[in-house]
Design a protein around this motif. Structure first.
Motif, mmCIF file in Angstrom:
data_model
loop_
_atom_site.group_PDB
_atom_site.id
_atom_site.type_symbol
_atom_site.label_atom_id
_atom_site.label_comp_id
_atom_site.label_asym_id
_atom_site.label_seq_id
_atom_site.Cartn_x
_atom_site.Cartn_y
_atom_site.Cartn_z
ATOM 1 N N ARG A 102 26.224 -36.589 -9.289
ATOM 2 C CA ARG A 102 26.613 -35.321 -8.679
ATOM 3 C C ARG A 102 26.539 -35.391 -7.159
ATOM 4 N NH1 ARG A 102 26.879 -30.949 -11.687
ATOM 5 N NH2 ARG A 102 26.222 -29.636 -9.937
ATOM 6 N N GLY A 103 26.412 -36.591 -6.601
ATOM 7 C CA GLY A 103 26.354 -36.726 -5.140
ATOM 8 C C GLY A 103 25.018 -36.339 -4.562
ATOM 9 N N GLY A 104 23.966 -36.376 -5.385
ATOM 10 C CA GLY A 104 22.656 -35.918 -4.923
ATOM 11 C C GLY A 104 21.933 -36.895 -4.028
ATOM 12 N N ASP A 105 22.447 -38.135 -3.898
ATOM 13 C CA ASP A 105 21.730 -39.130 -3.095
ATOM 14 C C ASP A 105 22.410 -39.376 -1.749
ATOM 15 O OD1 ASP A 105 23.978 -40.269 -4.129
ATOM 16 O OD2 ASP A 105 23.047 -42.174 -4.701
ATOM 17 N N ILE A 106 23.193 -38.386 -1.269
ATOM 18 C CA ILE A 106 23.847 -38.524 0.033
ATOM 19 C C ILE A 106 22.797 -38.592 1.131
ATOM 20 C CG2 ILE A 106 25.290 -37.314 1.733
ATOM 21 C CD1 ILE A 106 26.904 -36.194 -0.540
ATOM 22 N N ASP A 107 22.993 -39.503 2.076
ATOM 23 C CA ASP A 107 22.097 -39.599 3.235
ATOM 24 C C ASP A 107 22.616 -38.652 4.313
ATOM 25 O OD1 ASP A 107 20.419 -40.234 5.284
ATOM 26 O OD2 ASP A 107 21.159 -42.287 5.563
ATOM 27 N N ASP A 108 21.874 -37.581 4.559
ATOM 28 C CA ASP A 108 22.327 -36.580 5.524
ATOM 29 C C ASP A 108 21.989 -36.936 6.960
ATOM 30 O OD1 ASP A 108 23.449 -34.402 3.803
ATOM 31 O OD2 ASP A 108 21.455 -34.565 2.917
ATOM 32 N N GLY A 109 21.192 -37.985 7.156
ATOM 33 C CA GLY A 109 20.858 -38.382 8.510
ATOM 34 C C GLY A 109 19.879 -37.419 9.157
ATOM 35 N N PRO A 110 19.685 -37.560 10.476
ATOM 36 C CA PRO A 110 18.724 -36.694 11.169
ATOM 37 C C PRO A 110 19.213 -35.251 11.230
ATOM 38 C CG PRO A 110 19.980 -38.003 12.743
ATOM 39 C CD PRO A 110 20.343 -38.513 11.386
ATOM 40 N N ASP A 111 18.271 -34.330 11.409
ATOM 41 C CA ASP A 111 18.627 -32.915 11.506
ATOM 42 C C ASP A 111 19.410 -32.634 12.783
ATOM 43 O OD1 ASP A 111 17.515 -32.220 9.107
ATOM 44 O OD2 ASP A 111 15.551 -31.720 9.951
ATOM 45 N N PRO A 161 21.663 -26.081 7.556
ATOM 46 C CA PRO A 161 20.621 -26.537 6.622
ATOM 47 C C PRO A 161 20.045 -27.894 7.040
ATOM 48 C CG PRO A 161 22.532 -25.715 5.423
ATOM 49 C CD PRO A 161 22.926 -25.783 6.855
ATOM 50 N N THR A 162 18.736 -28.023 6.885
ATOM 51 C CA THR A 162 18.089 -29.304 7.161
ATOM 52 C C THR A 162 18.306 -30.254 5.999
ATOM 53 O OG1 THR A 162 16.009 -28.615 6.146
ATOM 54 C CG2 THR A 162 16.304 -28.114 8.494
ATOM 55 N N ALA A 163 18.018 -31.528 6.232
ATOM 56 C CA ALA A 163 18.157 -32.527 5.170
ATOM 57 C C ALA A 163 17.246 -32.179 3.992
ATOM 58 C CB ALA A 163 17.835 -33.919 5.710
ATOM 59 N N ALA A 164 16.046 -31.693 4.300
ATOM 60 C CA ALA A 164 15.108 -31.330 3.226
ATOM 61 C C ALA A 164 15.635 -30.171 2.392
ATOM 62 C CB ALA A 164 13.744 -30.977 3.831
ATOM 63 N N THR A 165 16.215 -29.167 3.065
ATOM 64 C CA THR A 165 16.784 -28.019 2.348
ATOM 65 C C THR A 165 17.901 -28.453 1.421
ATOM 66 O OG1 THR A 165 16.231 -26.540 4.177
ATOM 67 C CG2 THR A 165 17.909 -25.783 2.630
ATOM 68 N N LEU A 166 18.773 -29.346 1.902
ATOM 69 C CA LEU A 166 19.884 -29.811 1.072
ATOM 70 C C LEU A 166 19.380 -30.602 -0.139
ATOM 71 C CD1 LEU A 166 22.500 -30.881 3.768
ATOM 72 C CD2 LEU A 166 22.565 -28.885 2.293
ATOM 73 N N ARG A 167 18.344 -31.402 0.059
ATOM 74 C CA ARG A 167 17.799 -32.162 -1.080
ATOM 75 C C ARG A 167 17.300 -31.209 -2.161
ATOM 76 N NH1 ARG A 167 15.927 -35.774 2.944
ATOM 77 N NH2 ARG A 167 13.930 -34.673 3.105
ATOM 78 N N GLU A 168 16.629 -30.135 -1.741
ATOM 79 C CA GLU A 168 16.130 -29.154 -2.706
ATOM 80 C C GLU A 168 17.276 -28.482 -3.453
ATOM 81 O OE1 GLU A 168 13.664 -26.399 -0.653
ATOM 82 O OE2 GLU A 168 12.190 -27.906 -0.055
ATOM 83 N N LYS A 169 18.346 -28.115 -2.713
ATOM 84 C CA LYS A 169 19.483 -27.456 -3.350
ATOM 85 C C LYS A 169 20.162 -28.378 -4.345
ATOM 86 C CE LYS A 169 20.731 -23.929 0.047
ATOM 87 N NZ LYS A 169 20.787 -22.828 -0.920
ATOM 88 N N ARG A 170 20.294 -29.647 -3.994
ATOM 89 C CA ARG A 170 20.960 -30.588 -4.899
ATOM 90 C C ARG A 170 20.128 -30.822 -6.158
ATOM 91 N NH1 ARG A 170 21.928 -34.127 0.240
ATOM 92 N NH2 ARG A 170 23.888 -33.272 1.010
#
Length: 558
Positions: A440-449, A383-392
């Motif tokens: 809920r941990g929604g602001d985790i920085d996932d870094g680059p893809d 999953p990309t960082a954008a995808t994870l943000r949407e899921k969260r």
């Protein structure tokens, strides 16, 4: 031997001839219908016949041999010495089986004791002195007690060998022979194994008499309701494995996942890294003290930890009902181990998920698994960082809806009224959402893809059309071998079974994968497959053999 096949017969535990108190207990525990192996095994065992049961994990074999033992105990009067002995390969399975026997036998007041290495010997001795009906033991610890005369087997009437193939793979063949030889010849013997290799048959021929043989795989379910395991592999370069695993777990949000690693150090490192991402992981491996392992399993079974990071050996025999995901952070050493891992989910009609985080060089191993199992492993994109943000964000929305539906919000109305008196109501709501999302941990920085590794085309053939690989291995014919130096030999009392048992128990490498063994006065040499060598070395370093702590390395002459 008389062979019967599992078929649909009379339903209900009451029709198997069990003591009424056991039937009532099973009903109270929520068990309604026996599984195939229980239907086929319980009646002949109650009648006193020896039995061979071929059964995989998850088919209900523990109850299949435990209930007849308890039925017999319900009819005995004088119970001063152990009358039933159940041998199992690992301490975890000993605890699990003992817990099941005690649970089923609660109305009978049955006394059950698991005895295994790593637990204080004096506590086990005191329990044996007080009187025990059923002993569940690993072979090595059972022999230790026999040598001390603290475990007396002269009154044993039933012996069960559970996971017999695993015990032989771990080098317990001589121990099993010694234990069986110390029990009365007129005992009843039951042997359960997932396979029926020649070594198993040899034990059956020598120690069982006119045994009934049963072969059961899984409890049959109607077409369309078969247990499902969704198998997905994420192929990434080695340096991105941890980041990829974190993203996949974030996307999957498993209720309870078992994550497999090859080594103890990998387990510890991954556990620490996952905790840093906000998960509640617990580590489980052979280097931990027994009380620590017990604590971990209590937390995981109670749902207080949602990730269990373990080695194959430490997780052997574990059966957790609420498990939803199995993750291979490291591929196992053999295909059978992969099948065994993923078989822990997708039971009883539920859908399970098996995830593998693999390196590009391991794609051949994934193909071999497909050929062996006849099932596709889908290749997923991390999953990309954008995808994870949407899921969260979506999960936060769901949590808000559930909170509103649950009600009990009146305590916050005064606070809300005070805030909207001085701030814009929309801003107040948005700020509350932001806090809930962050909690809920929604602001985790996932870094680059993570860079994508493209899987090679597979062609149009199904896995069933491909030639099967050599049994038990990912590698091709004639595996390269590595020679391992171990710093203990004849002067320490080392025997081949000590080395086989240590490698099987600590590294999880089956006995059939261990090649030549040479024992000199002061050291030993063992040949293992090259691709398993580093794992074996790390697993053996610091292990005690015959009471001596040993070191292991590659042989400098090899």
């Amino acid at each position: 031997m008389v062979e019967t096949m599992a078929t649909e017969t009379e339903s209900g535990f009451a029709k198997l001839g069990l003591d009424s108190r056991l039937v009532e207990r099973l009903t109270g525990l929520g068990y309604e219908e026996p599984t195939p192996i229980q239907r086929e095994a319980i009646p002949p065992l109650i009648e006193g016949h020896d039995l061979i049961g071929r059964a995989a994990t998850g088919t209900g074999k523990t109850a299949a041999f435990s209930l007849p033992i308890l039925h017999s105990l319900a009819r005995s009067t004088a119970r001063t010495k152990p009358t039933s002995l159940i041998l199992v390969p690992t301490r975890e399975l000993a605890m699990q089986v003992a817990e099941s026997v005690a649970k089923y036998g609660q109305p009978l007041g049955v006394r059950v004791l698991p005895i295994y290495g790593g637990a204080p010997m004096d506590q086990q001795i005191r329990a044996l002195d007080r009187g025990i009906d059923v002993v569940v033991a690993t072979p090595g610890r059972a022999l230790d007690h026999m040598r001390r005369t603290t475990l007396k087997l002269d009154a044993v009437t039933v012996v069960v060998l559970d996971e017999a193939d695993e015990m032989l793979d771990m080098g317990f063949a001589e121990d099993i022979e010694a234990i069986l030889s110390a029990t009365p010849t007129e005992r009843q013997t039951a042997l359960f194994s997932a396979t029926m290799a020649p070594r198993i048959k040899a034990i059956a021929v020598k120690h069982l008499k006119n045994a009934t043989e049963i072969h059961v795989t899984r409890d049959p379910v109607p077409a369309g309701e078969l247990p499902k395991v969704r198998q997905t592999a994420y192929v990434v370069q080695r340096q991105y494995k941890l980041a990829a695993l974190g993203r996949v777990l974030d996307a999957e949000a498993p209720a309870a996942a078992l994550i497999f690693c090859k080594t103890r150090s990998e387990v510890d490192e991954l556990t620490e890294a996952l905790a840093g991402r906000g998960y509640r992981p617990e580590a489980l491996h052979g280097g931990m003290a027994q009380d620590a392992r017990d604590r971990v399993m209590r937390l995981f079974r109670a749902g207080q930890a949602n990730l269990l990071v373990a080695t194959d050996v430490a997780a052997r025999g574990l059966d957790v009902e609420h498990l939803t995901h199995v993750v291979n952070f490291s591929l196992p050493l053999g295909i059978e181990n992969y099948v065994h891992r993923i078989g822990r989910v997708g039971r009883a009609g539920r859908e399970g998920v098996a995830i593998t985080v693999a390196e590009p060089r391991e794609q051949g191993a994934l193909r071999a698994i497909e050929r062996h199992t006849g099932q596709r492993i889908e290749y997923g994109q991390v999953p990309t960082a954008a995808t994870l943000r949407e899921k969260r964000l979506e999960r936060t929305k769901v949590a808000i809806r559930e909170t509103v539906a649950a009600g009990e919000l009146d305590a916050f109305r005064a606070m809300f009224g005070s805030l909207v008196g001085e701030l814009d109501p929309t801003d107040v709501a948005l700020a509350a959402l932001k806090l809930a999302h962050r909690a809920r941990g929604g602001d985790i920085d996932d870094g680059p893809d993570i860079p994508v590794v493209t899987a090679p085309p597979r062609g149009e053939r199904s896995p069933r059309d491909l030639p099967p690989p050599r049994r038990g291995a990912f590698r091709g014919p004639g595996p390269r071998l590595a020679r391992i130096f171990i710093s203990a030999g004849r002067e320490a009392g080392i025997m081949p079974r000590d080395l086989v048992g240590a490698i099987a128990n600590e590294a999880g490498l089956p006995g059939r994968e261990i090649h030549s063994i040479e024992i000199t006065e002061r050291f030993s040499l063992v040949d293992v497959p090259e691709d398993a060598a580093e794992h074996v070395i790390e697993s053996l370093n610091g292990v005690r053999l015959r009471g001596r702590r040993v070191s292991a390395r590659r042989d400098r002459q090899g």
